[in-house]
Design a protein around this motif. Structure first.
Motif, PDB file in Angstrom:
ATOM      1  N   UNK A   1       3.342   7.567  19.385  1.00  0.00           N
ATOM      2  CA  UNK A   1       2.161   7.052  18.326  1.00  0.00           C
ATOM      3  C   UNK A   1       1.441   7.683  17.831  1.00  0.00           C
ATOM      4  N   UNK A   2       0.318   7.495  17.374  1.00  0.00           N
ATOM      5  CA  UNK A   2      -0.337   8.203  16.738  1.00  0.00           C
ATOM      6  C   UNK A   2      -1.731   8.530  17.618  1.00  0.00           C
ATOM      7  N   UNK A   3      -2.917   9.141  17.550  1.00  0.00           N
ATOM      8  CA  UNK A   3      -3.754   8.446  18.806  1.00  0.00           C
ATOM      9  C   UNK A   3      -3.793   7.170  18.343  1.00  0.00           C
ATOM     10  N   UNK A   4      -5.505   6.591  19.011  1.00  0.00           N
ATOM     11  CA  UNK A   4      -6.016   4.991  18.668  1.00  0.00           C
ATOM     12  C   UNK A   4      -6.430   5.014  17.405  1.00  0.00           C
ATOM     13  N   UNK A   5      -7.501   5.796  17.150  1.00  0.00           N
ATOM     14  CA  UNK A   5      -8.393   6.333  16.009  1.00  0.00           C
ATOM     15  C   UNK A   5      -7.337   6.615  14.303  1.00  0.00           C
ATOM     16  N   UNK A   6      -6.511   7.159  14.783  1.00  0.00           N
ATOM     17  CA  UNK A   6      -5.262   7.301  13.318  1.00  0.00           C
ATOM     18  C   UNK A   6      -4.636   5.807  13.331  1.00  0.00           C
ATOM     19  N   UNK A   7      -4.030   5.817  14.560  1.00  0.00           N
ATOM     20  CA  UNK A   7      -3.347   4.322  14.217  1.00  0.00           C
ATOM     21  C   UNK A   7      -3.922   3.213  13.843  1.00  0.00           C
ATOM     22  N   UNK A   8      -5.114   3.427  14.336  1.00  0.00           N
ATOM     23  CA  UNK A   8      -5.894   2.180  13.925  1.00  0.00           C
ATOM     24  C   UNK A   8      -6.477   2.257  12.236  1.00  0.00           C
ATOM     25  N   UNK A   9      -6.383   3.362  11.504  1.00  0.00           N
ATOM     26  CA  UNK A   9      -6.586   3.937  10.185  1.00  0.00           C
ATOM     27  C   UNK A   9      -5.464   3.986   9.268  1.00  0.00           C
ATOM     28  N   UNK A  10      -4.016   3.776  10.428  1.00  0.00           N
ATOM     29  CA  UNK A  10      -2.765   3.323   9.823  1.00  0.00           C
ATOM     30  C   UNK A  10      -2.704   2.307   9.449  1.00  0.00           C
ATOM     31  N   UNK A  11      -2.817   1.319  10.408  1.00  0.00           N
ATOM     32  CA  UNK A  11      -2.916  -0.046   9.920  1.00  0.00           C
ATOM     33  C   UNK A  11      -3.707  -0.723   9.314  1.00  0.00           C
ATOM     34  N   UNK A  12      -4.812  -0.178   9.198  1.00  0.00           N
ATOM     35  CA  UNK A  12      -6.035  -0.575   7.981  1.00  0.00           C
ATOM     36  C   UNK A  12      -4.911  -0.599   6.293  1.00  0.00           C
ATOM     37  N   UNK A  13      -4.619   0.876   6.590  1.00  0.00           N
ATOM     38  CA  UNK A  13      -4.554   0.829   5.378  1.00  0.00           C
ATOM     39  C   UNK A  13      -2.551   0.017   5.227  1.00  0.00           C
ATOM     40  N   UNK A  14      -1.713   0.212   5.956  1.00  0.00           N
ATOM     41  CA  UNK A  14      -0.458  -1.226   5.777  1.00  0.00           C
ATOM     42  C   UNK A  14      -1.261  -2.159   5.191  1.00  0.00           C
ATOM     43  N   UNK A  15      -2.075  -2.812   5.895  1.00  0.00           N
ATOM     44  CA  UNK A  15      -2.894  -4.164   5.479  1.00  0.00           C
ATOM     45  C   UNK A  15      -3.568  -3.711   4.234  1.00  0.00           C
ATOM     46  N   UNK A  16      -4.046  -3.014   4.186  1.00  0.00           N
ATOM     47  CA  UNK A  16      -4.639  -3.061   2.679  1.00  0.00           C
ATOM     48  C   UNK A  16      -3.164  -2.719   1.566  1.00  0.00           C
ATOM     49  N   UNK A  17      -2.328  -2.379   1.639  1.00  0.00           N
ATOM     50  CA  UNK A  17      -1.076  -2.787   1.119  1.00  0.00           C
ATOM     51  C   UNK A  17      -0.805  -3.118   0.336  1.00  0.00           C
ATOM     52  N   UNK A  18      -0.595  -4.809   1.639  1.00  0.00           N
ATOM     53  CA  UNK A  18       0.005  -5.879   1.658  1.00  0.00           C
ATOM     54  C   UNK A  18      -0.892  -6.717   0.604  1.00  0.00           C
ATOM     55  N   UNK A  19      -2.414  -6.578   1.199  1.00  0.00           N
ATOM     56  CA  UNK A  19      -3.322  -7.349   0.364  1.00  0.00           C
ATOM     57  C   UNK A  19      -3.074  -7.084  -1.209  1.00  0.00           C
ATOM     58  N   UNK A  20      -3.209  -6.356  -1.107  1.00  0.00           N
ATOM     59  CA  UNK A  20      -2.658  -5.618  -2.656  1.00  0.00           C
ATOM     60  C   UNK A  20      -1.879  -6.034  -4.090  1.00  0.00           C
ATOM     61  N   UNK A  21      -0.961  -6.307  -3.029  1.00  0.00           N
ATOM     62  CA  UNK A  21       0.649  -6.882  -3.199  1.00  0.00           C
ATOM     63  C   UNK A  21       0.569  -8.625  -3.916  1.00  0.00           C
ATOM     64  N   UNK A  22      -0.451  -9.475  -2.935  1.00  0.00           N
ATOM     65  CA  UNK A  22      -1.238 -10.388  -2.778  1.00  0.00           C
ATOM     66  C   UNK A  22      -1.195  -9.923  -4.307  1.00  0.00           C
ATOM     67  N   UNK A  23      -2.166  -9.592  -4.601  1.00  0.00           N
ATOM     68  CA  UNK A  23      -3.630  -9.834  -5.282  1.00  0.00           C
ATOM     69  C   UNK A  23      -2.315  -9.471  -6.203  1.00  0.00           C
ATOM     70  N   UNK A  24      -1.550  -8.492  -6.660  1.00  0.00           N
ATOM     71  CA  UNK A  24      -1.128  -8.421  -8.083  1.00  0.00           C
ATOM     72  C   UNK A  24      -0.107  -9.692  -8.302  1.00  0.00           C
ATOM     73  N   UNK A  25       0.536 -10.346  -7.021  1.00  0.00           N
ATOM     74  CA  UNK A  25       0.794 -11.248  -7.619  1.00  0.00           C
ATOM     75  C   UNK A  25      -0.087 -12.301  -8.512  1.00  0.00           C
TER      76      UNK A  25
END
Length: 311
Positions: free
Chosen positions: A54-78
């Motif tokens: 696992x990445x350090x907590x701060x990095x992992x938190x950032x990764x989660x935010x990026x993944x969530x943002x990608x999911x949100x942008x997919x929904x925006x595209x739809x």
């Protein structure tokens, strides 16, 4: 009959039974629940099935935010596609691709990117006999062909916390986003929408079940450890030790009535508690009496997971 059973559901909260339990037990229980949740969290894995550090907590938190943002942008595209805004849809997918590229660049071996976590607790407030009565009512309803009655009755027969983690499959999701963007540029909006909807349907949801009777029983056992090893227990301490073991036994019987783990798992745990009770009777004591039972608890927790696991 079923009025004895009450079922409640809460988000990220543990609802405790009305069974008598001293404050030290509750404190140990809360700690045990936190430990089980931490240990029960699904690990990150690579496409080969190997665990990924696992990445350090701060990095992992950032990764989660990026993944969530990608999911949100997919929904925006739809949404943009439905509004005939092809340019906005392509822009949203480009942003989603950028977010996913950040995730993959930082953790190239990561197969699943977490995008959501929910915690739900359902608890039975009632007696073991009440649970047995409810089980009998369920069986009667099924025998009579009243499946919907049985479904409603059985829905309350749970005492557990369920941690649900939703993950983006990084082996397929980014490619689907790029494919949909290319289709939009070619004017194939219907096909692009179908690709995006299929991609969203591939999100993996993994459920980790934490049976509360097992958590409570183990908390009681852990609280009894010091007393079981003490040579000069006072009468009050002997009484407390007996009460702790009785609490563990009651919770295990409740878990057994609710069908957690296997019958053998629960029988082994109950037998282990009885053995501890015998070996600590009177002023008897000994180090390591409770060590074996920890492994039995872990095995029972693993056996309590649903077979479907991910869906």
């Amino acid at each position: 009959m079923l009025g004895k059973l009450l079922s409640t559901t809460a988000l990220a909260a543990l609802v405790l039974t009305a069974a008598s339990c001293s404050q030290p037990i509750k404190d140990n229980q809360a700690q045990a629940e936190k430990t089980v949740q931490a240990n029960g969290a699904p690990p990150m894995v690579s496409p080969s099935g190997q665990a990924v550090t696992a990445a350090p907590n701060a990095d992992r938190g950032q990764l989660v935010q990026e993944a969530v943002a990608a999911l949100r942008e997919t929904q925006n595209a739809l949404t943009a596609i439905d509004q005939n805004k092809t340019g906005d849809a392509i822009a949203a997918l480009e942003r989603a691709t950028g977010k996913l590229e950040i995730v993959l660049a930082r953790t190239p071996d990561l197969a699943l990117a977490p995008v959501d976590v929910s915690v739900t607790t359902q608890d039975v407030l009632g007696t073991i006999q009440g649970v047995e009565d409810a089980r009998a009512a369920v069986k009667t309803a099924i025998d009579r062909g009243r499946l919907q009655d049985a479904r409603r009755l059985i829905s309350g027969l749970a005492s557990e916390t369920v941690v649900s983690v939703s993950d983006l499959p990084l082996a397929t999701y980014p490619d689907a986003i790029k494919q949909a963007a290319a289709m939009l540029r070619q004017g194939k909006t219907r096909e692009a929408k179908a690709v995006l909807e299929t991609a969203l349907s591939t999100i993996v949801v993994e459920h980790t079940i934490i049976p509360l009777p097992l958590v409570r029983a183990q908390a009681a056992i852990e609280a009894a450890k010091g007393l079981s090893e003490k040579a000069d227990r006072t009468p009050a301490e002997n009484t407390r030790l007996r009460n702790l073991l009785a609490t563990a036994r009651t919770e295990l019987r409740l878990g057994q009535a609710l069908g957690y783990a296997t019958e053998k798992d629960m029988s082994d745990l109950l037998a282990a508690v009885d053995e501890i009770d015998r070996k600590t009777s009177g002023q008897q004591h000994g180090a390591g009496l409770l060590d074996r039972i920890r492994g039995l608890f872990e095995h029972a927790r693993q056996a309590s997971q649903t077979q479907e696991g991910k869906r």
